[in-house]
Design a protein around this motif. Structure first.
Motif, PDB file in Angstrom:
ATOM      1  N   SER A 101       0.842  -1.196   0.000  1.00 15.14           N
ATOM      2  CA  SER A 101       0.000   0.000   0.000  1.00 15.14           C
ATOM      3  C   SER A 101       0.872   1.239   0.000  1.00 15.14           C
ATOM      4  CB  SER A 101      -0.935   0.019   1.209  1.00 15.14           C
ATOM      5  OG  SER A 101      -0.202   0.121   2.422  1.00 15.14           O
ATOM      6  N   ILE A 102       0.356   2.298  -0.609  1.00 21.64           N
ATOM      7  CA  ILE A 102       1.036   3.586  -0.635  1.00 21.64           C
ATOM      8  C   ILE A 102       0.198   4.587   0.139  1.00 21.64           C
ATOM      9  CG2 ILE A 102       1.780   5.495  -2.119  1.00 21.64           C
ATOM     10  CD1 ILE A 102       2.422   3.482  -4.275  1.00 21.64           C
ATOM     11  N   CYS A 103       0.847   5.277   1.081  1.00 20.07           N
ATOM     12  CA  CYS A 103       0.193   6.333   1.852  1.00 20.07           C
ATOM     13  C   CYS A 103      -1.069   5.789   2.538  1.00 20.07           C
ATOM     14  CB  CYS A 103      -0.092   7.518   0.940  1.00 20.07           C
ATOM     15  SG  CYS A 103      -0.493   9.052   1.796  1.00 20.07           S
ATOM     16  N   VAL A 104      -2.220   6.445   2.363  1.00 14.85           N
ATOM     17  CA  VAL A 104      -3.435   6.005   3.036  1.00 14.85           C
ATOM     18  C   VAL A 104      -4.081   4.810   2.340  1.00 14.85           C
ATOM     19  CG1 VAL A 104      -3.905   8.215   4.120  1.00 14.85           C
ATOM     20  CG2 VAL A 104      -4.791   7.768   1.825  1.00 14.85           C
ATOM     21  N   PRO A 141       3.795   5.342  13.037  1.00 14.37           N
ATOM     22  CA  PRO A 141       3.745   6.525  12.164  1.00 14.37           C
ATOM     23  C   PRO A 141       5.112   7.095  11.818  1.00 14.37           C
ATOM     24  CG  PRO A 141       3.316   7.164  14.415  1.00 14.37           C
ATOM     25  CD  PRO A 141       3.465   5.664  14.438  1.00 14.37           C
ATOM     26  N   GLY A 142       6.187   6.563  12.380  1.00 12.37           N
ATOM     27  CA  GLY A 142       7.488   7.198  12.246  1.00 12.37           C
ATOM     28  C   GLY A 142       8.435   6.505  11.301  1.00 12.37           C
ATOM     29  N   VAL A 143       7.909   5.794  10.300  1.00  9.49           N
ATOM     30  CA  VAL A 143       8.790   5.067   9.396  1.00  9.49           C
ATOM     31  C   VAL A 143       8.458   5.393   7.949  1.00  9.49           C
ATOM     32  CG1 VAL A 143       9.153   3.160  10.996  1.00  9.49           C
ATOM     33  CG2 VAL A 143       7.278   3.048   9.372  1.00  9.49           C
ATOM     34  N   LEU A 144       9.424   5.209   7.064  1.00  6.86           N
ATOM     35  CA  LEU A 144       9.180   5.405   5.637  1.00  6.86           C
ATOM     36  C   LEU A 144       8.337   4.276   5.074  1.00  6.86           C
ATOM     37  CD1 LEU A 144      12.607   6.588   4.179  1.00  6.86           C
ATOM     38  CD2 LEU A 144      10.500   7.908   4.363  1.00  6.86           C
ATOM     39  N   ASP A 162       9.987   5.313  -2.448  1.00 12.20           N
ATOM     40  CA  ASP A 162      11.006   4.538  -1.740  1.00 12.20           C
ATOM     41  C   ASP A 162      10.618   3.065  -1.692  1.00 12.20           C
ATOM     42  OD1 ASP A 162      12.849   6.657  -0.855  1.00 12.20           O
ATOM     43  OD2 ASP A 162      11.187   7.321   0.387  1.00 12.20           O
ATOM     44  N   LEU A 163       9.363   2.790  -1.374  1.00 12.95           N
ATOM     45  CA  LEU A 163       8.903   1.412  -1.262  1.00 12.95           C
ATOM     46  C   LEU A 163       8.958   0.684  -2.602  1.00 12.95           C
ATOM     47  CD1 LEU A 163       7.687  -0.951   0.285  1.00 12.95           C
ATOM     48  CD2 LEU A 163       5.424   0.073  -0.043  1.00 12.95           C
TER      49      LEU A 163
END
Length: 320
Positions: A101-104, A141-144, A162-163
């Motif tokens: 998944s990307i973002c939300v 919440p604190g990771v790429l 990045d993913l």
């Protein structure tokens, strides 16, 4: 050929859907052949993408044929996804398909129940809502991005790039991924203030690589004073052959790879303990604290002390 299905739902965020199309759709292997077949699919042919409309050539049956599914974010992540979409994702997961998944887009993946009991991330501003709406998901919440094996999640839009590069590198090695990163004019592995957020014990290599056993051994023994000969003996290769395989599969040398593993372990200890930096240096296999500090700053972009101040987790145990 590896098939990537990109799921386009109404309200899809254009940036999020463009990212996997760019990374997986436009890049080539050294022989010029495409590494992936990319298909955009949706429950209906027309997709509302805010300021524009998209046409998805494939339906949800494309998910069943995919090797990888990418879920972009949507404008209203709390809206319940169509039941047929959730069912198709669950079926794909049961078949062993890799799902990212990307973002939300993490909300859509979480709605399937597939992230229950797993660590996952999303855009930091949406993380509280994800944790509240799906309490069985361990939201960080604190990771790429987070790689939990079959399921991968990423933070805000740029972290989706990045993913995707991370998956490309895992599939085809650093040389192919580096070429893709150059095309996108981004670093292959982001350095500086966010480099520490990649939650992986060691850099990835293509699945089934002949190096996989020795890489796992190196990760487990990174605190030892390992030499190239030690690694070659473990790999049952000559030092020359070992260097050649490493260059081909990881894009780096055995000792450079080992240093990256050590830095990752040091990051973890800086975040989760109060051990003195010199103790961490020795624990991860650096004979000299000065050499450790120099290497850490070169890789991460900041000093170990500054890193700890910024990222040490609340409640980390004190040194004993």
């Amino acid at each position: 050929m590896h098939t990537v299905a990109v799921l386009a739902l109404d309200g899809v965020i254009p940036f999020d859907i463009a990212t996997p199309l760019e990374v997986f759709g436009r890049n080539r292997l050294p022989d010029g052949s495409p590494p992936y077949r990319v298909r955009v699919c949706s429950p209906s042919g027309e997709v509302d993408a805010g300021p524009m409309a998209l046409r998805a050539p494939w339906g949800l049956d494309a998910l069943a044929d995919a090797d990888t599914i990418v879920i972009p974010g949507v404008e209203d992540p709390l809206a319940e996804p169509p039941g047929e979409v959730l069912a198709a994702l669950r079926d794909a997961a049961a078949a062993g398909t890799r799902i990212a998944s990307i973002c939300v887009g993490a909300f859509t993946l979480a709605a399937t129940g597939l992230l229950d009991g797993r660590r996952a991330t999303t855009h930091w501003i949406a993380a509280p809502a994800l944790a509240d709406h799906y309490p069985e998901v361990d939201v960080d919440p604190g990771v790429l991005y987070i790689d939990s094996g079959q399921f991968l999640t990423s933070a805000g839009g740029a972290a989706g790039l990045d993913l995707c590069l991370y998956m490309l590198r895992g599939d085809h090695g650093s040389a192919v991924a580096a070429a893709a990163a150059r095309m996108a004019v981004v670093p292959l592995e982001r350095e500086g203030g966010q480099a520490q957020f990649i939650l992986r014990d060691h850099p990835p290599v293509p699945r089934g690589s002949v190096l996989e056993p020795v890489l796992r051994w190196m990760a487990d023994n990174c605190g030892r004073d390992l030499t190239l000969d030690d690694i070659a003996v473990q790999a049952r290769m000559s030092a020359r052959s070992l260097n050649r395989h490493f260059r081909q599969q990881t894009g780096t040398t055995p000792l450079q790879w080992l240093h990256r593993v050590r830095i990752r372990e040091a990051q973890h200890l800086l975040e989760t303990t109060s051990y003195p930096v010199d103790r961490i240096s020795a624990h991860v296999g650096f004979g000299s604290p000065a050499a450790f500090r120099e290497r850490f700053k070169r890789v991460v972009g900041t000093s170990p002390h500054a890193y700890r101040r910024a990222f040490r987790q609340d409640g980390a145990p004190m040194a004993g």
